[in-house]
Design an enzyme around this catalytic site. Structure first.
Site, PDB file in Angstrom:
ATOM      1  N   ASP A   1       0.853  -1.184   0.000  1.00 44.99           N
ATOM      2  CA  ASP A   1       0.000   0.000   0.000  1.00 44.99           C
ATOM      3  C   ASP A   1       0.893   1.238   0.000  1.00 44.99           C
ATOM      4  OD1 ASP A   1       1.085   0.295   2.523  1.00 44.99           O
ATOM      5  OD2 ASP A   1      -0.826   0.343   3.575  1.00 44.99           O
TER       6      ASP A   1
ATOM      7  N   ASP B   1       1.420   4.801   2.318  1.00 39.36           N
ATOM      8  CA  ASP B   1       1.043   5.416   3.593  1.00 39.36           C
ATOM      9  C   ASP B   1       1.452   6.888   3.619  1.00 39.36           C
ATOM     10  OD1 ASP B   1       0.455   2.745   5.083  1.00 39.36           O
ATOM     11  OD2 ASP B   1       2.479   2.458   4.308  1.00 39.36           O
TER      12      ASP B   1
ATOM     13  N   ASP C   1      -3.294   4.521   2.691  1.00 34.07           N
ATOM     14  CA  ASP C   1      -3.646   4.911   4.062  1.00 34.07           C
ATOM     15  C   ASP C   1      -3.317   6.384   4.254  1.00 34.07           C
ATOM     16  OD1 ASP C   1      -4.468   2.382   4.827  1.00 34.07           O
ATOM     17  OD2 ASP C   1      -2.524   1.817   5.655  1.00 34.07           O
TER      18      ASP C   1
HETATM   19  P1  GTP Z   1       4.173  -2.481   2.988  1.00 31.60           P
HETATM   20  O1  GTP Z   1       2.980  -1.589   3.000  1.00 31.60           O
HETATM   21  O2  GTP Z   1       3.796  -3.907   2.857  1.00 31.60           O
HETATM   22  O3  GTP Z   1       5.185  -2.072   1.988  1.00 31.60           O
HETATM   23  O4  GTP Z   1       4.901  -2.364   4.399  1.00 31.60           O
HETATM   24  P2  GTP Z   1       4.737  -1.244   5.494  1.00 31.60           P
HETATM   25  O5  GTP Z   1       5.886  -1.339   6.412  1.00 31.60           O
HETATM   26  O6  GTP Z   1       4.474   0.084   4.857  1.00 31.60           O
HETATM   27  O7  GTP Z   1       3.466  -1.760   6.292  1.00 31.60           O
HETATM   28  P3  GTP Z   1       2.074  -1.051   6.615  1.00 31.60           P
HETATM   29  O8  GTP Z   1       1.603  -0.184   5.511  1.00 31.60           O
HETATM   30  O9  GTP Z   1       1.160  -2.156   7.028  1.00 31.60           O
HETATM   31  O10 GTP Z   1       2.345  -0.183   7.894  1.00 31.60           O
HETATM   32  C1  GTP Z   1       3.269   0.866   7.935  1.00 31.60           C
HETATM   33  C2  GTP Z   1       3.653   1.129   9.336  1.00 31.60           C
HETATM   34  O11 GTP Z   1       2.549   1.659  10.028  1.00 31.60           O
HETATM   35  C3  GTP Z   1       4.056  -0.154  10.085  1.00 31.60           C
HETATM   36  O12 GTP Z   1       5.140   0.130  10.902  1.00 31.60           O
HETATM   37  C4  GTP Z   1       2.901  -0.469  10.966  1.00 31.60           C
HETATM   38  O13 GTP Z   1       3.311  -1.008  12.192  1.00 31.60           O
HETATM   39  C5  GTP Z   1       2.292   0.895  11.155  1.00 31.60           C
HETATM   40  N1  GTP Z   1       0.845   0.780  11.283  1.00 31.60           N
HETATM   41  C6  GTP Z   1      -0.020   0.122  10.498  1.00 31.60           C
HETATM   42  N2  GTP Z   1      -1.259   0.244  10.965  1.00 31.60           N
HETATM   43  C7  GTP Z   1      -1.169   1.016  12.050  1.00 31.60           C
HETATM   44  C8  GTP Z   1      -2.088   1.528  12.987  1.00 31.60           C
HETATM   45  O14 GTP Z   1      -3.271   1.274  12.927  1.00 31.60           O
HETATM   46  N3  GTP Z   1      -1.579   2.334  13.944  1.00 31.60           N
HETATM   47  C9  GTP Z   1      -0.262   2.646  14.035  1.00 31.60           C
HETATM   48  N4  GTP Z   1       0.174   3.446  14.986  1.00 31.60           N
HETATM   49  N5  GTP Z   1       0.618   2.171  13.196  1.00 31.60           N
HETATM   50  C10 GTP Z   1       0.179   1.366  12.225  1.00 31.60           C
HETATM   51 MN    MN Z   2       2.676   0.409   3.767  1.00 33.08          MN
HETATM   52 MN    MN Z   3      -0.458   0.878   5.531  1.00 34.01          MN
END
Ligand code: GTP
Ligand code: MN
Ligand code: MN
Length: 375
Positions: A204, A206, A300
């Protein structure tokens, strides 16, 4: 400390936030194996086991070179008996029988496919699996009730399976920036998550959104969402309000990784301006009708007051294991860390910070830049 030429001096910290973990490392064969076992433990709702495998993989990612002999692992943290058995088998035979059996197991494959649907967690996937569902396609004809997120997840399953590229993330960043600029002058957006850690692809995209004047960011997301929807740029969205009240959070509420920011889980409809540059379909293969001019991409959006920005940035940059260990480290230091704030339980006060560097300093940790948080 002096040591003989063959002695191994492993001084690696046991917490992921104590070490540098680059994106590219030297032990992918071993870490892929351990992470598959971690994933399978998740599918069996065995979180403890899953975290143990993830920690072991993370330690191997931080090593300066490839592991060739078991002796090289001496003194390293987080490598339990089970992990060592798996590593030993791979070093000696090129593969682990447990890993290969798991990889080909019906349960693992079905759970991987079902939890791969946006909006579907392990619990739901397990229920469906017990009811004979093996693949998202089985849900279309079944009588199983899907919520709105899951319906979108099934509908865009094939799109969302394809990793998002950095170029696509940047393009979405431009769109989000335009939306934010249109509804609140001076608001700022920051790319976080895996892309901030230097990943070239992700599941995704972020973003953190803030405004230099505290309070101006309130209620921003519904406006951003309206702007995007009016331009047919969203396939799905669910927006939550901010529910964070500093005074009420601690010490009453234990810190968790779920934060309480205003946020939006969405699926963007990304037009492909570069569609013409892609490989043209082979004649007789896929017709143009099967290759839409757009791609569904998970995005996100998280809005933070500027006073919490550094904490939100640290909390949303990841990796997940890095975050988990940061919070555990804080706990062991008598502090409580979330994506909103850092609370010192002994001094009974919040520790302010305007940068990630300050937060690491409060925690008594050496600063680790985003590119080395790939634990
Ligand atoms: P990919 O998206 O697979 O490339 O990996 P990513 O590391 O970007 O994972 P992800 O998008 O799932 O999450 C990004 C970061 O946000 C990670 O460190 C998660 O622990 C954190 N995260 C995800 N959801 C939440 C949440 O609801 N609250 C908080 N505080 N952190 C979150
Ligand atoms: Mn991500
Ligand atoms: Mn995410």
């Amino acid at each position: 400390a002096k040591s003989g030429p063959s002695a191994v001096t492993n001084t690696m910290g046991a917490y992921a936030c104590q070490r540098k973990t680059p994106l590219e490392h030297h032990n992918a064969v071993l870490t892929d194996a351990l992470l598959l076992l971690a994933e399978n433990a998740d599918f069996c709702t065995n979180e403890g086991r899953s975290v143990a495998f993830k920690r072991a993989a993370s330690v191997l990612k931080a090593l300066p070179g490839p592991v060739r002999r078991m002796e090289e692992l001496q003194g390293l943290p987080c490598l339990g008996e089970h992990c060592q058995r798996v590593i030993k088998e791979i070093l000696e035979h090129g593969a682990s029988s447990e890993v290969e059996m798991t990889r080909h197991s019906e349960h693992y494959q079905a759970m991987k496919a079902l939890t791969g649907i946006f909006g579907v967690g392990v619990k739901t996937a397990e229920q469906w699996h017990r009811a004979g569902i093996r693949h998202p396609a089985d849900l279309v004809s079944s009588e199983h009730k899907l919520n709105r997120a899951q319906r979108a997840g099934v509908e865009y399953y094939e799109h969302l399976r394809v990793p998002v590229t950095k170029a696509e993330a940047d393009r979405i960043g431009e769109i989000v920036k335009r939306a934010v600029d249109a509804v609140l002058l001076g608001a700022e957006i920051t790319l976080t998550g895996g892309f901030r850690r230097g990943k070239q692809t992700g599941h995704d995209v972020d973003f953190l959104i803030t405004h230099p004047d505290e309070g101006r960011e309130e209620g921003l997301l519904p406006k951003v969402v309206s702007w995007l929807e009016a331009r047919d740029l969203l396939l799905y969205q669910k927006t939550n309000k901010n529910s964070y009240l500093e005074a009420k959070e601690w010490p009453a509420r234990p810190p968790s990784n779920m934060d309480r920011f205003e946020r939006c889980f969405s699926i963007f409809k990304l037009q492909r301006p570069w569609a013409a540059l892609e490989e043209p379909p082979q004649s007789g293969e896929r017709g143009a009708a099967e290759t839409p001019g757009w791609k569904a991409v998970r995005v996100d959006l998280v809005v933070t007051p500027v006073s919490q920005f550094a904490f939100a940035l640290l909390g949303w940059t990841g990796s997940q294991l890095f975050e988990r260990d940061l919070r555990r480290w804080a706990g062991q230091k008598g502090m409580s860390l979330s994506s909103h704030a850092l609370y010192d339980c002994e001094q009974k006060r919040y520790l302010r910070a305007t940068s990630e560097e300050e937060i690491f300093a409060h925690l008594g940790l050496e600063y680790i830049p985003p590119g080395e948080r790939n634990a």
